[in-house]
Design a protein around this motif. Structure first.
Motif, PDB file in Angstrom:
ATOM      1  N   THR A 145       0.851  -1.172   0.000  1.00  0.00           N
ATOM      2  CA  THR A 145       0.000   0.000   0.000  1.00  0.00           C
ATOM      3  C   THR A 145       0.893   1.231   0.000  1.00  0.00           C
ATOM      4  O   THR A 145       2.106   1.113   0.144  1.00  0.00           O
ATOM      5  CB  THR A 145      -0.944   0.003   1.224  1.00  0.00           C
ATOM      6  OG1 THR A 145      -1.862   1.094   1.126  1.00  0.00           O
ATOM      7  CG2 THR A 145      -0.158   0.125   2.530  1.00  0.00           C
ATOM      8  N   ASP A 146       0.318   2.397  -0.176  1.00  0.00           N
ATOM      9  CA  ASP A 146       1.113   3.626  -0.201  1.00  0.00           C
ATOM     10  C   ASP A 146       0.461   4.691   0.666  1.00  0.00           C
ATOM     11  O   ASP A 146      -0.770   4.808   0.705  1.00  0.00           O
ATOM     12  CB  ASP A 146       1.267   4.134  -1.637  1.00  0.00           C
ATOM     13  CG  ASP A 146       2.179   3.249  -2.464  1.00  0.00           C
ATOM     14  OD1 ASP A 146       3.393   3.269  -2.229  1.00  0.00           O
ATOM     15  OD2 ASP A 146       1.657   2.507  -3.326  1.00  0.00           O
ATOM     16  N   HIS A 147       1.292   5.447   1.356  1.00  0.00           N
ATOM     17  CA  HIS A 147       0.830   6.534   2.210  1.00  0.00           C
ATOM     18  C   HIS A 147       1.406   7.837   1.656  1.00  0.00           C
ATOM     19  O   HIS A 147       2.578   7.866   1.254  1.00  0.00           O
ATOM     20  CB  HIS A 147       1.306   6.307   3.644  1.00  0.00           C
ATOM     21  CG  HIS A 147       0.710   7.233   4.640  1.00  0.00           C
ATOM     22  ND1 HIS A 147       1.181   8.528   4.836  1.00  0.00           N
ATOM     23  CD2 HIS A 147      -0.334   7.084   5.501  1.00  0.00           C
ATOM     24  CE1 HIS A 147       0.469   9.109   5.776  1.00  0.00           C
ATOM     25  NE2 HIS A 147      -0.457   8.268   6.194  1.00  0.00           N
ATOM     26  N   PRO A 148       0.622   8.917   1.625  1.00  0.00           N
ATOM     27  CA  PRO A 148       1.119  10.163   1.019  1.00  0.00           C
ATOM     28  C   PRO A 148       2.344  10.747   1.705  1.00  0.00           C
ATOM     29  O   PRO A 148       3.102  11.502   1.081  1.00  0.00           O
ATOM     30  CB  PRO A 148      -0.083  11.107   1.131  1.00  0.00           C
ATOM     31  CG  PRO A 148      -0.974  10.506   2.170  1.00  0.00           C
ATOM     32  CD  PRO A 148      -0.767   9.035   2.074  1.00  0.00           C
ATOM     33  N   ILE A 149       2.577  10.433   2.959  1.00  0.00           N
ATOM     34  CA  ILE A 149       3.738  10.952   3.688  1.00  0.00           C
ATOM     35  C   ILE A 149       4.763   9.858   3.965  1.00  0.00           C
ATOM     36  O   ILE A 149       5.955  10.031   3.714  1.00  0.00           O
ATOM     37  CB  ILE A 149       3.294  11.609   5.016  1.00  0.00           C
ATOM     38  CG1 ILE A 149       2.436  12.840   4.719  1.00  0.00           C
ATOM     39  CG2 ILE A 149       4.502  11.992   5.873  1.00  0.00           C
ATOM     40  CD1 ILE A 149       1.822  13.471   5.939  1.00  0.00           C
ATOM     41  N   LEU A 150       4.321   8.723   4.464  1.00  0.00           N
ATOM     42  CA  LEU A 150       5.235   7.654   4.862  1.00  0.00           C
ATOM     43  C   LEU A 150       5.729   6.839   3.674  1.00  0.00           C
ATOM     44  O   LEU A 150       6.738   6.145   3.773  1.00  0.00           O
ATOM     45  CB  LEU A 150       4.560   6.738   5.875  1.00  0.00           C
ATOM     46  CG  LEU A 150       4.192   7.382   7.217  1.00  0.00           C
ATOM     47  CD1 LEU A 150       3.381   6.407   8.064  1.00  0.00           C
ATOM     48  CD2 LEU A 150       5.441   7.832   7.958  1.00  0.00           C
ATOM     49  N   GLY A 151       5.025   6.914   2.565  1.00  0.00           N
ATOM     50  CA  GLY A 151       5.452   6.187   1.379  1.00  0.00           C
ATOM     51  C   GLY A 151       4.992   4.743   1.382  1.00  0.00           C
ATOM     52  O   GLY A 151       3.893   4.420   1.834  1.00  0.00           O
ATOM     53  N   LYS A 152       5.873   3.872   0.905  1.00  0.00           N
ATOM     54  CA  LYS A 152       5.515   2.465   0.705  1.00  0.00           C
ATOM     55  C   LYS A 152       5.268   1.754   2.027  1.00  0.00           C
ATOM     56  O   LYS A 152       6.023   1.912   2.989  1.00  0.00           O
ATOM     57  CB  LYS A 152       6.629   1.767  -0.071  1.00  0.00           C
ATOM     58  CG  LYS A 152       6.358   0.319  -0.416  1.00  0.00           C
ATOM     59  CD  LYS A 152       7.350  -0.204  -1.442  1.00  0.00           C
ATOM     60  CE  LYS A 152       8.784  -0.069  -0.989  1.00  0.00           C
ATOM     61  NZ  LYS A 152       9.734  -0.597  -1.990  1.00  0.00           N
ATOM     62  N   ASN A 198       9.490  15.351  21.350  1.00  0.00           N
ATOM     63  CA  ASN A 198      10.352  15.843  20.265  1.00  0.00           C
ATOM     64  C   ASN A 198       9.537  16.142  19.018  1.00  0.00           C
ATOM     65  O   ASN A 198       9.772  17.127  18.318  1.00  0.00           O
ATOM     66  CB  ASN A 198      11.425  14.813  19.924  1.00  0.00           C
ATOM     67  CG  ASN A 198      12.587  14.851  20.892  1.00  0.00           C
ATOM     68  OD1 ASN A 198      12.472  15.422  21.966  1.00  0.00           O
ATOM     69  ND2 ASN A 198      13.680  14.225  20.534  1.00  0.00           N
ATOM     70  N   LEU A 199       8.579  15.271  18.732  1.00  0.00           N
ATOM     71  CA  LEU A 199       7.734  15.472  17.563  1.00  0.00           C
ATOM     72  C   LEU A 199       6.783  16.643  17.771  1.00  0.00           C
ATOM     73  O   LEU A 199       6.564  17.457  16.873  1.00  0.00           O
ATOM     74  CB  LEU A 199       6.942  14.201  17.265  1.00  0.00           C
ATOM     75  CG  LEU A 199       7.772  12.947  16.972  1.00  0.00           C
ATOM     76  CD1 LEU A 199       6.865  11.753  16.776  1.00  0.00           C
ATOM     77  CD2 LEU A 199       8.651  13.157  15.751  1.00  0.00           C
ATOM     78  N   GLU A 200       6.225  16.732  18.964  1.00  0.00           N
ATOM     79  CA  GLU A 200       5.275  17.799  19.247  1.00  0.00           C
ATOM     80  C   GLU A 200       5.940  19.173  19.242  1.00  0.00           C
ATOM     81  O   GLU A 200       5.328  20.173  18.882  1.00  0.00           O
ATOM     82  CB  GLU A 200       4.588  17.536  20.588  1.00  0.00           C
ATOM     83  CG  GLU A 200       3.671  16.315  20.552  1.00  0.00           C
ATOM     84  CD  GLU A 200       3.186  15.893  21.925  1.00  0.00           C
ATOM     85  OE1 GLU A 200       3.607  16.529  22.914  1.00  0.00           O
ATOM     86  OE2 GLU A 200       2.390  14.944  21.999  1.00  0.00           O
ATOM     87  N   LYS A 225       9.233  13.429   8.449  1.00  0.00           N
ATOM     88  CA  LYS A 225       8.006  12.791   7.978  1.00  0.00           C
ATOM     89  C   LYS A 225       7.044  12.532   9.130  1.00  0.00           C
ATOM     90  O   LYS A 225       5.825  12.674   8.983  1.00  0.00           O
ATOM     91  CB  LYS A 225       8.333  11.483   7.261  1.00  0.00           C
ATOM     92  CG  LYS A 225       8.920  11.645   5.881  1.00  0.00           C
ATOM     93  CD  LYS A 225       9.153  10.297   5.227  1.00  0.00           C
ATOM     94  CE  LYS A 225       9.740  10.446   3.838  1.00  0.00           C
ATOM     95  NZ  LYS A 225       9.976   9.122   3.197  1.00  0.00           N
ATOM     96  N   LEU A 226       7.594  12.142  10.271  1.00  0.00           N
ATOM     97  CA  LEU A 226       6.734  11.888  11.438  1.00  0.00           C
ATOM     98  C   LEU A 226       6.047  13.173  11.899  1.00  0.00           C
ATOM     99  O   LEU A 226       4.876  13.151  12.297  1.00  0.00           O
ATOM    100  CB  LEU A 226       7.559  11.288  12.580  1.00  0.00           C
ATOM    101  CG  LEU A 226       8.113   9.888  12.358  1.00  0.00           C
ATOM    102  CD1 LEU A 226       8.945   9.450  13.560  1.00  0.00           C
ATOM    103  CD2 LEU A 226       7.004   8.882  12.093  1.00  0.00           C
ATOM    104  N   LEU A 231       0.964  16.420  11.853  1.00  0.00           N
ATOM    105  CA  LEU A 231       0.323  17.687  11.511  1.00  0.00           C
ATOM    106  C   LEU A 231      -0.772  17.516  10.465  1.00  0.00           C
ATOM    107  O   LEU A 231      -1.794  18.215  10.503  1.00  0.00           O
ATOM    108  CB  LEU A 231       1.373  18.680  10.996  1.00  0.00           C
ATOM    109  CG  LEU A 231       2.381  19.210  12.015  1.00  0.00           C
ATOM    110  CD1 LEU A 231       3.413  20.087  11.331  1.00  0.00           C
ATOM    111  CD2 LEU A 231       1.679  19.986  13.126  1.00  0.00           C
ATOM    112  N   GLU A 232      -0.571  16.603   9.541  1.00  0.00           N
ATOM    113  CA  GLU A 232      -1.465  16.498   8.391  1.00  0.00           C
ATOM    114  C   GLU A 232      -2.438  15.331   8.466  1.00  0.00           C
ATOM    115  O   GLU A 232      -3.183  15.083   7.509  1.00  0.00           O
ATOM    116  CB  GLU A 232      -0.629  16.397   7.108  1.00  0.00           C
ATOM    117  CG  GLU A 232       0.257  17.619   6.884  1.00  0.00           C
ATOM    118  CD  GLU A 232       1.059  17.529   5.602  1.00  0.00           C
ATOM    119  OE1 GLU A 232       0.606  16.809   4.682  1.00  0.00           O
ATOM    120  OE2 GLU A 232       2.122  18.169   5.522  1.00  0.00           O
TER     121      GLU A 232
END
Length: 261
Positions: A145-152, A198-200, A225-226, A231-232
């Motif tokens: 499958t594919d994710h618009p941010i995470l990719g494959k 860290n992400l926040e 990407k994380l 955010l998205e």
């Protein structure tokens, strides 16, 4: 098609800063990683152990014994999904006699050829089952499958409930696991971020972590990407790393997981 359900139970005591998660999907009993154990620290001179000591790692109870308290015998575990082969993620790998191990091709190859020893993580071999090669399945063998941010990504068990995504940088072949629930998602991002704060706060990995990483540039790309993912996201999303510095958000994370029925 039968609707998949996921049951998540906390399987490690509060003082653990490296997690193993137990989940159920239909009739499968699954562990994501098998945690840290005394079997991977025979020498106090090892750099990895010194890191554990600084982070105040203490083994109060073994993962198998805690599963037994939840009435889950280690021999009943069907699958262990290994996000990477750092020694503190596979501490009880040989405790689950009937489990099939699922990981990425790259992570497996790096581990089996002992390339992982370059990262001072050769202790992983102390817990490798004798028939390890016969019990491996690869995420790449499932439906892509594919994710618009995470990719494959790959639908583990060819099911939308559990999807693996490549998270390059910190460790060779590292993967993250997306758990899809009815109203929200949880993304277990392994070592791609040190802690959720860290992400926040949009904080990049420290220079020390980047130096220790398998590929520092990819580590930064994955970390970015994380942040974009959080955010998205078009629905409620909780990104949970394997490590958290002093577990600054531990209670929040546990309340999320304990609330899942």
């Amino acid at each position: 098609m039968k609707q998949s359900s996921i049951v998540v139970k906390k399987t490690l005591v509060d003082r653990y800063y490296i997690f193993s998660y137990y989940i159920e999907i239909n009739d499968f009993k699954i562990l994501i990683n098998t945690g840290f154990s005394e079997h991977v620290k025979p020498s106090t001179d090892l750099k990895t152990l010194k890191l554990f000591q600084r982070q105040d790692y203490k083994v109060y109870e073994t993962l198998p014994s805690q599963l037994l308290k939840d009435h889950i015998h280690p021999d009943e575990i069907d699958y262990c999904i290994i996000t990477n082969f750092a020694s503190h993620h596979v501490g009880y790998l040989n405790a689950f006699k009937n489990a099939t191990f699922i990981t990425s091709n790259e992570a497996y190859h790096d581990f089996i050829t002992q390339q992982v020893s370059n990262n001072n993580l050769q202790l992983s071999f102390l817990v490798k089952p004798d028939n390890f090669k016969d019990r491996i399945e690869f995420v790449e063998d499932f439906v892509q499958t594919d994710h618009p941010i995470l990719g494959k990504g790959y639908k583990i068990f060819n099911n939308d409930a559990l999807i693996s995504y490549e998270l390059p940088g910190a460790m060779p072949g590292q993967i993250g696991i997306m758990l899809k629930f009815k109203d929200f998602n949880i993304f277990m991002c392994s070592d791609a971020a040190w802690c959720r704060s860290n992400l926040e706060k949009n904080l990049l990995p420290t220079k020390k972590l980047l130096k220790q990483a398998h590929n520092g540039e990819l580590f930064i790309d994955t970390h970015d990407k994380l942040i974009d993912l959080k955010l998205e996201s078009d629905r409620q999303l909780f990104v949970i790393p394997s490590h958290c510095k002093k577990m600054d958000d531990f209670e929040k994370v546990m309340k999320i997981l304990d609330a899942i029925k």
